[in-house]
Design a protein around this motif. Structure first.
Motif, PDB file in Angstrom:
ATOM      1  N   ASP A 112       0.835  -1.211   0.000  1.00 50.52           N
ATOM      2  CA  ASP A 112       0.000   0.000   0.000  1.00 50.52           C
ATOM      3  C   ASP A 112       0.868   1.259   0.000  1.00 50.52           C
ATOM      4  N   GLY A 113       1.959   1.216   0.734  1.00 55.97           N
ATOM      5  CA  GLY A 113       2.873   2.365   0.759  1.00 55.97           C
ATOM      6  C   GLY A 113       3.499   2.598  -0.611  1.00 55.97           C
ATOM      7  N   TRP A 114       3.938   1.512  -1.235  1.00 56.34           N
ATOM      8  CA  TRP A 114       4.531   1.656  -2.586  1.00 56.34           C
ATOM      9  C   TRP A 114       3.503   2.160  -3.581  1.00 56.34           C
ATOM     10  N   ASN A 115       2.268   1.627  -3.501  1.00 54.61           N
ATOM     11  CA  ASN A 115       1.224   2.082  -4.433  1.00 54.61           C
ATOM     12  C   ASN A 115       0.896   3.559  -4.205  1.00 54.61           C
ATOM     13  N   ALA A 116       0.904   3.981  -2.937  1.00 53.51           N
ATOM     14  CA  ALA A 116       0.661   5.403  -2.647  1.00 53.51           C
ATOM     15  C   ALA A 116       1.782   6.249  -3.253  1.00 53.51           C
TER      16      ALA A 116
ATOM     17  N   ARG B 254       1.156   6.560  -6.902  1.00 56.59           N
ATOM     18  CA  ARG B 254       0.047   7.491  -7.150  1.00 56.59           C
ATOM     19  C   ARG B 254       0.552   8.936  -7.074  1.00 56.59           C
ATOM     20  N   ASP B 255       1.361   9.183  -6.064  1.00 51.85           N
ATOM     21  CA  ASP B 255       1.922  10.514  -5.881  1.00 51.85           C
ATOM     22  C   ASP B 255       2.814  10.898  -7.076  1.00 51.85           C
TER      23      ASP B 255
ATOM     24  N   ASP C 185       0.610  11.628 -10.050  1.00 59.14           N
ATOM     25  CA  ASP C 185      -0.023  12.950  -9.951  1.00 59.14           C
ATOM     26  C   ASP C 185       0.952  14.049 -10.371  1.00 59.14           C
TER      27      ASP C 185
ATOM     28  N   GLU D 231      -9.409   3.543  -8.880  1.00 59.19           N
ATOM     29  CA  GLU D 231      -8.207   3.987  -8.174  1.00 59.19           C
ATOM     30  C   GLU D 231      -7.056   3.123  -8.684  1.00 59.19           C
TER      31      GLU D 231
ATOM     32  N   VAL E  11      -3.212   1.719  -9.708  1.00 61.86           N
ATOM     33  CA  VAL E  11      -1.978   1.585  -8.924  1.00 61.86           C
ATOM     34  C   VAL E  11      -0.739   1.853  -9.790  1.00 61.86           C
TER      35      VAL E  11
ATOM     36  N   PRO F 210       8.042   3.981  -7.135  1.00 60.57           N
ATOM     37  CA  PRO F 210       7.761   4.912  -6.023  1.00 60.57           C
ATOM     38  C   PRO F 210       8.923   5.816  -5.652  1.00 60.57           C
TER      39      PRO F 210
END
Ligand code: PLP
Length: 375
Positions: free
Chosen positions: A253-257, A260-261, A264, A286, A288, A354
């Motif tokens: 989840d951290g890597w996917n966030a 995403r960042d 963006d 959403e 990944v 990431p």
């Protein structure tokens, strides 16, 4: 050439992902060696439980690769000779290989040009009385519109099987990839959002019956040693890979966030570049961001221009399946799937992981903008 200092931008930097995990990975390896625990056993069971929970599925069955996940899922669902299976013309060949290898007939359909995902209407138009399943592919980590696919599948009494090899953790209306289909297939190839340190795959399903069948198929058709209910395969997940995957799953989840960042930042930095189309995400999705894929008519020149600036890029995938020599037998020439063909001719995959820095992303975006403005 711009006056600015060049910034090397690798396509992917797995070393950065592994560096902080190295002690934990090495301890898991050492423990496996000490206990000679290499195939099956509690490590595989633990990862299967955790991955099923992560996806919101009842069961996960670990297998040797993502390609085997697809092949075994199709076989577990009873797909075989005489059946037709529909998938996207722009997917990686593993999806179609797995269909053909069951003895079923591969049927391709065109994509939504905005999202580059199999178009539910095109898939529905390809249905015949022999159709057994539809296989939407969550390409690039973008979700296929699963409510639309479920409606089509239910209306025609078809199986719905997700190819989620590029979409660990992606959501559609808040629900994760791997929890929509009758079966869903994942790859843990090292470069995937959740990757092993070798090869690996898994099938998720809500059906205990399918899960049991998959357990047999991956292990020579046996559910008890030397009792072979059916003929199967040797397609088991290595226990060492399961341990590595359990360690990495905690970070997914951290890597996917992080992805995403990074996406963006790319999207903001490349807004409104003439002639360059950016990835489009449906409001229900959403993604990944397994891959960040732009499109432009001058793709080859742009790729060369970026290469001169030490910006690596890729093509996912430059030739749609129906134009590959492997599928000449389908008799589908140019023009059969115009949207997939246009996308293949114009797509360019930019670096995405990431740990990409702001400086790297800005350099890529600035370079794309500069190229476009000088065309
Ligand atoms: C969409 C898709 N399906 C299936 C696969 C097959 O996975 P694997 O390489 O683990 O066999 C991949 C990955 O390569 C993929 O990208």
């Amino acid at each position: 050439m711009s006056e600015k200092k060049q910034v090397f931008v690798p396509f992917l930097d797995l070393k950065a992902q592994h560096r902080p995990l190295k002690d934990e990975l090495m301890a898991a390896f050492s423990d496996a060696v000490d206990n000679t625990a290499f195939v099956g056993g509690p490590a595989v069971a633990s990862f299967e439980k955790n991955f099923a929970e992560y996806c919101g599925a009842k069961h996960a069955v670990g297998v040797s690769t993502g390609t085997d996940a697809l092949r075994l899922a199709f076989l577990a669902a009873g797909i075989g000779p005489g059946d037709e299976v529909i998938t996207a013309a722009n997917t990686f060949i593993a999806t179609s290989e797995a269909i053909s290898q069951t003895g079923a007939t591969l049927v391709l359909a065109d994509i939504d040009p905005a999202t580059r995902i199999l178009d539910p209407a095109a898939a529905e138009a390809a249905i015949t009385p022999r159709t057994k399943a539809i296989v939407p592919v969550h390409l690039y980590g973008q979700m296929a519109p699963m409510d639309e696919f479920r409606r089509v599948a239910d209306k025609h009494g078809l199986l719905l099987i997700e190819d989620a090899a590029q979409a660990h953790g992606a959501r559609w209306n808040g629900q994760r990839a791997g929890s929509f289909g009758d079966l869903a297939c994942f790859s843990f190839y090292p470069g995937k959002n959740l990757g092993s340190c070798g090869e690996g795959g898994a099938v998720t399903t809500g059906s205990a019956e399918y899960a049991e069948k998959l357990g047999q198929l991956r292990d020579h058709g046996q559910s008890k040693k030397y009792h072979h209910e059916i003929e199967g395969f040797n397609a088991r997940l290595h226990a060492i890979q399961a341990r590595f995957l359990d360690i990495k799953l905690k970070h997914l989840d951290g890597w996917n966030a992080g992805r995403r960042d990074r996406a963006d930042r790319y999207l903001a930095a490349m807004e409104e570049i003439p002639g360059v189309r950016l990835p489009v995400t449906r409001p229900e999705a959403e993604p990944v961001w397994h891959l960040f894929v732009i499109e432009t008519p001058g793709r080859d020149e742009l790729q060369a221009f970026l290469g001169e600036r030490e910006i690596q890029s890729g093509l996912h995938y430059p030739i749609p399946l129906h134009l590959q020599p492997a599928y000449a037998r389908l008799g589908l020439g140019k023009g059969a799937f115009p949207k997939a063909e246009k996308s293949a001719a114009e797509l360019l995959t930019l670096p995405m992981f990431p740990d990409l820095t702001d400086e790297q992303i800005d350099w890529v975006a600035e370079s794309v903008r500069e190229w476009a403005s000088n065309r």
